[in-house]
Write an enzyme that holds these catalytic residues in place. Structure first.
Site, short mmCIF file in Angstrom:
data_model
loop_
_atom_site.label_atom_id
_atom_site.label_comp_id
_atom_site.label_asym_id
_atom_site.label_seq_id
_atom_site.Cartn_x
_atom_site.Cartn_y
_atom_site.Cartn_z
N ASP A 63 47.98 -11.02 -26.92
CA ASP A 63 47.89 -10.69 -28.29
C ASP A 63 47.84 -12.00 -29.31
O ASP A 63 48.28 -13.10 -28.62
CB ASP A 63 49.04 -9.83 -28.97
CG ASP A 63 50.20 -9.93 -28.34
OD1 ASP A 63 50.50 -10.98 -27.96
OD2 ASP A 63 50.89 -9.01 -28.00
N ASN A 82 61.48 -1.21 -30.31
CA ASN A 82 60.92 0.06 -30.42
C ASN A 82 60.11 0.63 -29.18
O ASN A 82 59.47 1.68 -29.17
CB ASN A 82 60.03 0.30 -31.87
CG ASN A 82 58.75 -0.65 -31.64
OD1 ASN A 82 58.60 -1.27 -30.65
ND2 ASN A 82 57.99 -0.74 -33.03
N HIS A 107 57.58 -1.12 -27.98
CA HIS A 107 56.04 -1.52 -27.75
C HIS A 107 55.90 -2.70 -26.46
O HIS A 107 56.91 -3.34 -26.15
CB HIS A 107 55.65 -2.12 -29.10
CG HIS A 107 56.06 -3.49 -29.51
ND1 HIS A 107 56.36 -3.70 -30.65
CD2 HIS A 107 56.17 -4.59 -28.80
CE1 HIS A 107 56.79 -5.01 -30.73
NE2 HIS A 107 56.88 -5.69 -29.60
N GLU A 150 52.08 -0.35 -30.78
CA GLU A 150 53.55 0.31 -31.44
C GLU A 150 53.65 1.67 -30.99
O GLU A 150 52.49 2.37 -30.68
CB GLU A 150 53.32 0.10 -33.01
CG GLU A 150 53.36 -1.51 -33.53
CD GLU A 150 54.58 -2.19 -33.26
OE1 GLU A 150 55.60 -1.66 -32.61
OE2 GLU A 150 54.81 -3.15 -34.34
C1 F6R Z 1 54.13 -10.82 -27.10
C2 F6R Z 1 53.94 -9.51 -27.12
C3 F6R Z 1 55.24 -8.63 -27.42
C4 F6R Z 1 56.61 -9.20 -27.26
C5 F6R Z 1 57.67 -8.19 -27.85
C6 F6R Z 1 59.01 -8.81 -27.47
O1 F6R Z 1 53.03 -11.33 -26.47
O2 F6R Z 1 53.17 -8.80 -26.67
O3 F6R Z 1 55.17 -7.33 -26.87
O4 F6R Z 1 56.67 -9.26 -25.77
O5 F6R Z 1 57.34 -7.95 -29.09
O6 F6R Z 1 59.02 -10.09 -28.27
P1 F6R Z 1 60.50 -11.07 -28.13
O7 F6R Z 1 60.33 -11.73 -26.62
O8 F6R Z 1 59.99 -12.08 -29.03
O9 F6R Z 1 61.67 -10.31 -28.21
#
Ligand code: F6R
Length: 242
Positions: A67, A137, A139, A144
């Site tokens: 992403d 959550n 994701h 989401e």
């Molecule tokens: C990042 C991504 C997200 C993160 C998730 C956890 O490329 O796709 O799914 O892996 O939001 O974020 P952190 O590691 O910052 O807790």
């Protein structure tokens, strides 16, 4: 789905870096699916170190990031383009720019960009290994709760809780992007193998839910139960309280 406690972020990051290295050594045309975020910050420096220590030729490796934030220039300090270059791509000369795929979040036609990205993913092939973090959550990518299991790369709205979680890397919460271009759940599931990493108290509930709840679009990560080759790597903090 196998769950392994690797004790702490450092050991877990070493493990992932070694797995990526071994894959490329065995198969120079490896396709890697990469994640960003705070979970992954130790993986890429360790991976770079191992690649350099072994003089690995990366010229045939392709990478696809999950992403990118909408509205940030690639050179913005908090873009995932910058994150990946600072932590990984700038540390070895044999990465080929044309083989590095990160969605662009600052183009006029974002839907077109998302479609172009999904098409290159399909044309170049299934990632041999997809790395994933998880949101509080549940994701994965920026898919989401409520996201269709059939989803492919597209523009997504981030939830308030994700915006808040992401704000740790920005000076003001107002500066945190509210949208992203994200690979979909169907895009992620095409990878041959998946490793999901989660560390610390804040991720405990998401992992607990992943292990105990039924497969449902309310918990995007639960789709991983339908994949034949998924490892979930956690630390002591999570494992001891599951
Ligand atoms: C990042 C991504 C997200 C993160 C998730 C956890 O490329 O796709 O799914 O892996 O939001 O974020 P952190 O590691 O910052 O807790």
């Amino acid at each position: 789905m196998r769950v392994t406690n690797l004790k702490d972020k450092k050991i877990a990051s070493d493990y992932v870096a070694i797995e990526c290295l071994k894959l490329i050594q065995a198969q120079p045309k490896t396709i890697l699916g990469l994640a960003t975020g705070n979970t992954m910050t130790d993986v890429y420096p360790r991976f770079s170190e191992l690649l350099n220590a072994n003089d690995v030729d990366l010229s045939h490796v392709q990478t696809f990031n999950l992403d990118e934030y909408v509205g940030l220039e690639p050179k913005h300090s908090q873009s995932y383009y910058t994150y990946m270059h600072q932590l990984l791509f700038d540390h070895n000369d044999s990465w080929q720019t044309s083989n590095i795929h990160i969605p662009q979040g600052n183009v006029d036609d974002l839907e077109d960009e998302a479609q172009r990205y999904e098409e290159s993913l399909k044309r170049i092939g299934q990632p041999d290994l997809q790395l994933l973090g998880i949101g509080e959550n549940g994701h994965i990518g920026f898919n989401e709760p409520g996201t269709s299991f059939d989803s492919e790369t597209r523009v997504v709205d981030l939830t308030e809780s994700t915006i808040k979680a992401n704000s740790v890397n920005f000076d003001n919460i107002e500066d945190v992007p509210k949208q992203a271009v994200s690979m979909g759940l169907n895009s992620i599931m095409r990878a041959k193998r998946i490793i999901l990493l989660a560390f610390g108290e804040r991720k405990r509930d998401a992992i607990k839910r992943l292990l105990n709840e039924e497969v449902s679009e309310n918990l995007p990560a639960s789709i991983l139960h339908n994949h034949p080759n998924v490892e979930v790597i956690v630390d002591d903090t999570i494992y001891k309280n599951l």
